[in-house]
Design an enzyme around this catalytic site. Structure first.
Site, PDB file in Angstrom:
ATOM      1  N   SER A 114      36.823 -42.696 -11.327  1.00  0.00           N
ATOM      2  CA  SER A 114      37.817 -42.691 -12.408  1.00  0.00           C
ATOM      3  C   SER A 114      37.146 -42.711 -13.775  1.00  0.00           C
ATOM      4  CB  SER A 114      38.724 -43.918 -12.266  1.00  0.00           C
ATOM      5  OG  SER A 114      39.487 -44.118 -13.441  1.00  0.00           O
ATOM      6  N   TYR A 138      40.364 -38.383 -17.822  1.00  0.00           N
ATOM      7  CA  TYR A 138      41.484 -38.505 -18.744  1.00  0.00           C
ATOM      8  C   TYR A 138      40.964 -37.919 -20.042  1.00  0.00           C
ATOM      9  CZ  TYR A 138      44.130 -41.647 -15.683  1.00  0.00           C
ATOM     10  OH  TYR A 138      44.850 -42.180 -14.657  1.00  0.00           O
ATOM     11  N   THR A 164      43.411 -35.410 -14.500  1.00  0.00           N
ATOM     12  CA  THR A 164      44.670 -36.029 -14.090  1.00  0.00           C
ATOM     13  C   THR A 164      45.761 -35.665 -15.084  1.00  0.00           C
ATOM     14  OG1 THR A 164      43.521 -37.809 -12.975  1.00  0.00           O
ATOM     15  CG2 THR A 164      45.811 -38.237 -13.600  1.00  0.00           C
ATOM     16  N   LYS A 229      44.982 -32.782 -10.938  1.00  0.00           N
ATOM     17  CA  LYS A 229      45.583 -33.801 -10.066  1.00  0.00           C
ATOM     18  C   LYS A 229      46.923 -34.266 -10.633  1.00  0.00           C
ATOM     19  CE  LYS A 229      44.550 -38.428  -8.224  1.00  0.00           C
ATOM     20  NZ  LYS A 229      45.305 -39.357  -9.072  1.00  0.00           N
ATOM     21  N   HIS A 253      50.537 -39.943  -8.003  1.00  0.00           N
ATOM     22  CA  HIS A 253      49.732 -41.016  -8.582  1.00  0.00           C
ATOM     23  C   HIS A 253      49.983 -42.345  -7.846  1.00  0.00           C
ATOM     24  CE1 HIS A 253      47.335 -41.569 -12.475  1.00  0.00           C
ATOM     25  NE2 HIS A 253      47.339 -42.799 -11.982  1.00  0.00           N
TER      26      HIS A 253
END
Ligand SMILES: Cc1cc2nc3c(=O)[nH]c(=O)nc-3n(C[C@H](O)[C@H](O)[C@H](O)COP(=O)(O)O)c2cc1C
Length: 361
Positions: A114, A138, A164, A229, A253
């Site tokens: 992440s 992100y 994402t 995603k 998610h």
């Protein structure tokens, strides 16, 4: 495979790990890991949806052993299970993502790190150099931060960028609100040793107004494959094809963003149809059994991502717990491949699944 015990007996399934982790984790970490958005309708349905599908096994096919190998993003992998990106793994165990990567490495599983990991990408690559790794993105308003993250991923052996798309803002998460889970609070939480790099108010730093042009720009700026995603519609899947994505992850998610959306399982067939083999399709949400993986592959997914169960394994026994959770799932997958008569992943197809009679209302 060694089998861990806890108060309720040996841990022999991913659900057992969930139960044991819930008993062990501090309340705040539990709220962050297990919670969802709204009334948690999608969270619950993510699991229920796989159970609304029945398997249609064939017998006497000669498939006595399982071949779980697949090709994902052009690379041959020994199996189709990938660790989903989950923020702040140090909430579950002080060794955080490094321990997850060790468990991944031991089972030849790809880890998707992440953006909000407790362990930075370069440190993860140095600690577990052989693990197959993807980097989740992100996109920050300050594009310099994002450019730096991409350059780090490229320089440290990450094999894909996973953008994402379903978190422009944080979902309405009751459990997190009730327990005052914010990254800043979480980092000071009991038992947590989170070394946050992201600003405490990272939500404000994320660019909430990304468009498909940003996907195209990203794809043109990196040699790495770009995976989008958080896709739930055929229309968006087509747009992903048109804007340079190499794959999409059909995902809600983990039920943490917009509640009452479709599960990955229910959204998957239309997306597979829409992309018509042009790009790869992955799916996540509620994968807890080898039979869930078989159903996903039969419906056309290339691979699956698994989120919470990895954190449960981490909470129970660090890297060894992650390894055991993955071994359990992979062992179940191998068994299901033989018992469906398919043997190899390539022999699975739409005929392997059908709407379950027990789910008819
Ligand atoms: C604690 C937690 C943190 C998460 N953090 C991220 C994240 O940082 N980026 C992201 O793309 N998805 C994140 N997700 C979503 C997961 O990548 C994945 O889509 C979801 O967990 C899959 O569902 P499952 O937990 O039922 O397997 C997170 C999920 C959880 C449970």
């Amino acid at each position: 495979m060694t089998t861990l015990e806890h108060d309720a007996g040996p841990l022999v399934s991913l659900a057992d790990y969930g139960q044991a982790a819930r008993a062990r984790l501090p309340e705040r970490a539990r709220a962050y890991i297990d919670g969802g958005a709204g009334d948690e309708t999608s969270l619950a349905d993510n699991l229920a949806a796989w159970n609304r599908l029945a398997l249609a096994p064939r017998v006497l096919t000669g498939a006595g052993t399982a071949d779980t190998a697949v090709t994902v993003l052009g690379r041959r992998r020994p199996h189709p299970v990938i660790i989903a990106p989950t923020a702040f793994a140090a909430l579950a165990h002080p060794d955080g993502e490094t321990a997850i990567a060790r468990g991944a490495d031991a089972t030849a599983t790809t880890i998707c790190l992440s953006t909000l990991a407790s362990t930075p990408p370069a440190a993860l690559a140095a600690a577990v150099p052989d693990v197959s790794r993807w980097c989740q993105l992100y996109v920050f308003r300050d594009r310099g931060v994002t450019r730096e993250l991409i350059a780090t991923a490229e320089a440290h052996g990450f094999e894909a960028l996973v953008l994402t798309a379903d978190r422009p803002v944080l979902g309405v998460r009751g459990r997190e609100r009730r327990h005052d889970v914010r990254p800043a609070a979480a980092s000071k939480g009991p038992g947590a040793a989170v070394n946050l790099r992201a600003p405490a108010d990272f939500s404000a730093q994320i660019d909430a107004a990304l468009t498909w042009d940003d996907v195209a720009k990203l794809a043109s700026q990196t040699a790495l494959p770009v995976v989008v995603k958080g896709i739930l519609s055929a229309h968006d899947a087509r747009l992903a094809c048109a804007h340079g994505a190499a794959a999409v992850v059909v995902s809600n998610h983990g039920g943490r963003q917009l509640d009452t959306v479709l599960s990955g399982a229910d959204a998957l067939p239309a997306v597979v149809d829409a992309v018509a083999g042009e790009i790869e399709v992955l799916v996540d949400g509620g994968i807890r059994r080898g039979t869930d993986v078989v159903k996903a592959l039969a419906l056309g997914a290339r691979a699956v991502m698994v989120g919470r169960p990895v954190l449960w394994g981490l909470a129970i026994d660090g890297a060894a717990g992650v390894q055991r959770v993955l071994e359990l799932l992979l062992d179940e997958l191998a068994t299901a491949l033989v018992l469906t008569g398919a043997g190899a992943v390539g022999a699975l197809g739409p005929d392997t699944v059908l709407p379950a009679p027990w789910a008819r209302s």
